[in-house]
Scaffold this motif. Structure first.
Motif, PDB file in Angstrom:
ATOM      1  N   MET A  23      19.866  33.423  28.326  1.00 55.02           N
ATOM      2  CA  MET A  23      18.862  34.003  29.220  1.00 55.02           C
ATOM      3  C   MET A  23      17.505  34.197  28.535  1.00 55.02           C
ATOM      4  SD  MET A  23      20.437  34.748  32.160  1.00 55.02           S
ATOM      5  CE  MET A  23      19.271  35.917  32.757  1.00 55.02           C
ATOM      6  N   PHE A  24      17.537  34.610  27.286  1.00 56.38           N
ATOM      7  CA  PHE A  24      16.313  34.954  26.570  1.00 56.38           C
ATOM      8  C   PHE A  24      16.139  33.993  25.392  1.00 56.38           C
ATOM      9  CE2 PHE A  24      18.223  38.955  28.245  1.00 56.38           C
ATOM     10  CZ  PHE A  24      17.314  39.171  29.270  1.00 56.38           C
ATOM     11  N   ALA A 112       6.011  40.004  32.327  1.00 55.00           N
ATOM     12  CA  ALA A 112       5.057  39.837  33.425  1.00 55.00           C
ATOM     13  C   ALA A 112       5.356  38.581  34.236  1.00 55.00           C
ATOM     14  CB  ALA A 112       3.633  39.791  32.881  1.00 55.00           C
ATOM     15  N   ASP A 113       6.070  37.627  33.650  1.00 56.71           N
ATOM     16  CA  ASP A 113       6.405  36.391  34.354  1.00 56.71           C
ATOM     17  C   ASP A 113       7.803  36.439  34.991  1.00 56.71           C
ATOM     18  OD1 ASP A 113       7.961  36.188  32.057  1.00 56.71           O
ATOM     19  OD2 ASP A 113       7.181  34.233  31.443  1.00 56.71           O
ATOM     20  N   ASN A 114       8.308  37.654  35.250  1.00 58.10           N
ATOM     21  CA  ASN A 114       9.612  37.815  35.886  1.00 58.10           C
ATOM     22  C   ASN A 114       9.460  38.649  37.169  1.00 58.10           C
ATOM     23  OD1 ASN A 114      12.279  38.231  36.617  1.00 58.10           O
ATOM     24  ND2 ASN A 114      12.961  38.706  34.548  1.00 58.10           N
ATOM     25  N   PRO A 115       8.909  38.040  38.234  1.00 58.32           N
ATOM     26  CA  PRO A 115       8.660  38.797  39.458  1.00 58.32           C
ATOM     27  C   PRO A 115       9.939  39.276  40.146  1.00 58.32           C
ATOM     28  CG  PRO A 115       8.226  36.475  39.830  1.00 58.32           C
ATOM     29  CD  PRO A 115       8.460  36.644  38.347  1.00 58.32           C
ATOM     30  N   GLY A 116      11.044  38.559  39.989  1.00 55.45           N
ATOM     31  CA  GLY A 116      12.295  38.983  40.607  1.00 55.45           C
ATOM     32  C   GLY A 116      12.775  40.307  40.049  1.00 55.45           C
ATOM     33  N   ALA A 117      12.741  40.446  38.739  1.00 58.05           N
ATOM     34  CA  ALA A 117      13.150  41.706  38.114  1.00 58.05           C
ATOM     35  C   ALA A 117      12.180  42.820  38.485  1.00 58.05           C
ATOM     36  CB  ALA A 117      13.224  41.551  36.594  1.00 58.05           C
ATOM     37  N   GLN A 118      10.888  42.516  38.486  1.00 57.65           N
ATOM     38  CA  GLN A 118       9.904  43.538  38.852  1.00 57.65           C
ATOM     39  C   GLN A 118      10.139  44.040  40.274  1.00 57.65           C
ATOM     40  OE1 GLN A 118       5.801  42.438  37.910  1.00 57.65           O
ATOM     41  NE2 GLN A 118       6.599  41.084  36.319  1.00 57.65           N
ATOM     42  N   TYR A 135       3.270  40.920  24.401  1.00 55.99           N
ATOM     43  CA  TYR A 135       4.396  41.649  23.802  1.00 55.99           C
ATOM     44  C   TYR A 135       5.565  40.727  23.466  1.00 55.99           C
ATOM     45  CZ  TYR A 135       8.085  45.135  23.302  1.00 55.99           C
ATOM     46  OH  TYR A 135       9.124  45.895  22.829  1.00 55.99           O
ATOM     47  N   TYR A 136       5.914  39.852  24.397  1.00 61.75           N
ATOM     48  CA  TYR A 136       7.072  38.979  24.188  1.00 61.75           C
ATOM     49  C   TYR A 136       6.650  37.755  23.390  1.00 61.75           C
ATOM     50  CZ  TYR A 136       9.505  41.922  27.513  1.00 61.75           C
ATOM     51  OH  TYR A 136      10.077  42.998  28.144  1.00 61.75           O
ATOM     52  N   GLN A 137       7.174  37.672  22.191  1.00 61.39           N
ATOM     53  CA  GLN A 137       6.831  36.581  21.281  1.00 61.39           C
ATOM     54  C   GLN A 137       8.062  35.714  21.035  1.00 61.39           C
ATOM     55  OE1 GLN A 137       3.807  35.790  20.249  1.00 61.39           O
ATOM     56  NE2 GLN A 137       2.997  37.510  21.398  1.00 61.39           N
ATOM     57  N   PRO A 138       7.897  34.450  20.831  1.00 67.06           N
ATOM     58  CA  PRO A 138       6.637  33.758  20.532  1.00 67.06           C
ATOM     59  C   PRO A 138       5.879  33.278  21.768  1.00 67.06           C
ATOM     60  CG  PRO A 138       8.430  32.216  20.302  1.00 67.06           C
ATOM     61  CD  PRO A 138       9.048  33.539  20.686  1.00 67.06           C
ATOM     62  N   ASP A 139       6.330  33.663  22.968  1.00 70.31           N
ATOM     63  CA  ASP A 139       5.738  33.140  24.199  1.00 70.31           C
ATOM     64  C   ASP A 139       4.371  33.722  24.541  1.00 70.31           C
ATOM     65  OD1 ASP A 139       8.144  31.752  24.454  1.00 70.31           O
ATOM     66  OD2 ASP A 139       9.028  33.334  25.690  1.00 70.31           O
ATOM     67  N   GLY A 140       4.040  34.883  23.972  1.00 70.67           N
ATOM     68  CA  GLY A 140       2.763  35.513  24.283  1.00 70.67           C
ATOM     69  C   GLY A 140       2.695  36.076  25.694  1.00 70.67           C
ATOM     70  N   VAL A 141       3.843  36.469  26.248  1.00 69.00           N
ATOM     71  CA  VAL A 141       3.894  37.008  27.610  1.00 69.00           C
ATOM     72  C   VAL A 141       3.731  38.522  27.561  1.00 69.00           C
ATOM     73  CG1 VAL A 141       5.361  37.274  29.661  1.00 69.00           C
ATOM     74  CG2 VAL A 141       5.342  35.109  28.406  1.00 69.00           C
ATOM     75  N   ASP A 142       2.951  39.049  28.502  1.00 71.65           N
ATOM     76  CA  ASP A 142       2.739  40.490  28.581  1.00 71.65           C
ATOM     77  C   ASP A 142       4.020  41.207  29.003  1.00 71.65           C
ATOM     78  OD1 ASP A 142       0.099  39.885  28.069  1.00 71.65           O
ATOM     79  OD2 ASP A 142      -0.600  40.354  30.105  1.00 71.65           O
ATOM     80  N   ALA A 143       4.143  42.457  28.576  1.00 66.75           N
ATOM     81  CA  ALA A 143       5.212  43.337  29.038  1.00 66.75           C
ATOM     82  C   ALA A 143       4.613  44.325  30.022  1.00 66.75           C
ATOM     83  CB  ALA A 143       5.830  44.093  27.871  1.00 66.75           C
ATOM     84  N   VAL A 144       5.218  44.428  31.185  1.00 64.38           N
ATOM     85  CA  VAL A 144       4.834  45.436  32.168  1.00 64.38           C
ATOM     86  C   VAL A 144       5.722  46.651  31.904  1.00 64.38           C
ATOM     87  CG1 VAL A 144       4.711  46.001  34.629  1.00 64.38           C
ATOM     88  CG2 VAL A 144       4.203  43.665  33.843  1.00 64.38           C
ATOM     89  N   ILE A 145       5.101  47.790  31.642  1.00 68.69           N
ATOM     90  CA  ILE A 145       5.846  49.019  31.394  1.00 68.69           C
ATOM     91  C   ILE A 145       5.966  49.755  32.723  1.00 68.69           C
ATOM     92  CG2 ILE A 145       5.941  51.189  30.120  1.00 68.69           C
ATOM     93  CD1 ILE A 145       4.066  49.807  28.046  1.00 68.69           C
ATOM     94  N   MET A 146       7.199  50.143  33.046  1.00 66.07           N
ATOM     95  CA  MET A 146       7.460  50.816  34.315  1.00 66.07           C
ATOM     96  C   MET A 146       8.162  52.145  34.050  1.00 66.07           C
ATOM     97  SD  MET A 146       8.580  47.537  36.645  1.00 66.07           S
ATOM     98  CE  MET A 146       7.934  48.117  38.222  1.00 66.07           C
ATOM     99  N   ARG A 147       7.961  53.085  34.966  1.00 65.40           N
ATOM    100  CA  ARG A 147       8.523  54.423  34.835  1.00 65.40           C
ATOM    101  C   ARG A 147       9.136  54.851  36.159  1.00 65.40           C
ATOM    102  NH1 ARG A 147       6.868  59.286  36.538  1.00 65.40           N
ATOM    103  NH2 ARG A 147       7.570  61.106  35.390  1.00 65.40           N
TER     104      ARG A 147
END
Length: 158
Positions: A23-24, A112-118, A135-147
């Motif tokens: 998966m990852f 940020a590139d996982n709209p289904g999980a969001q 945040y996510y390396q080596p891909d350089g993808v942003d992490a969306v922080i949720m609360r």
């Protein structure tokens, strides 16, 4: 399909890592990290066992008793088990455990590139509070922080 949720053990590490690396692909946890998480004193890791005994998903929570906060560390569901409510079921089980441990808020990070999980997390009441760039390396993808402010448990009539 029906799954049995149970606490993950060291015996599940191989099955969990097979899913993790599939998966990852670029940012999978190492077996040592996953083993430490599963066996850690503040963690709560579940596997979703299929009727054939295979593991179709897993999820983990970090929630020290009495801290008031919890973090969803990871969640993954194999491709053939998606869109059947398993991710939601795993998340609800983690949220129940967070509540049991006294958490009043739960945090998570999602690509940020996982709209289904969001979308799932928003349906469960999580709100975006920040973004960690690259945040996510080596891909350089942003992490969306949720609360999520943990709602009180509501008893239902049988």
């Amino acid at each position: 399909m029906s799954w049995t949720l149970r606490r993950a053990t060291d015996a599940d590490l191989e099955a969990i890592m097979a899913i993790e690396t599939a998966m990852f692909e670029t940012d999978a946890w190492s077996p040592a990290t996953m083993a430490a998480e599963i066996g850690g004193p503040h963690g709560y890791y579940l596997v979703a066992e299929a009727p054939d005994g295979g593991v179709d998903g897993y999820a983990g929570l970090l929630a020290p008793e009495g801290s008031g906060q919890a973090d969803i560390q990871t969640i993954a569901v194999v491709e053939q088990a998606r869109r059947r409510g398993l991710g939601r079921t795993l998340m609800l089980a983690l949220l129940d455990e967070a509540r049991r441990r006294g958490a009043t808020e739960v945090f998570l990070e999602v690509r940020a590139d996982n709209p289904g999980a969001q979308a799932l997390y928003r349906q469960l009441g999580f709100a975006e509070i920040a973004v960690r760039p690259n945040y996510y390396q080596p891909d350089g993808v942003d992490a969306v922080i949720m609360r999520l402010a943990v709602p009180e448990h509501q008893a239902t009539l049988a």
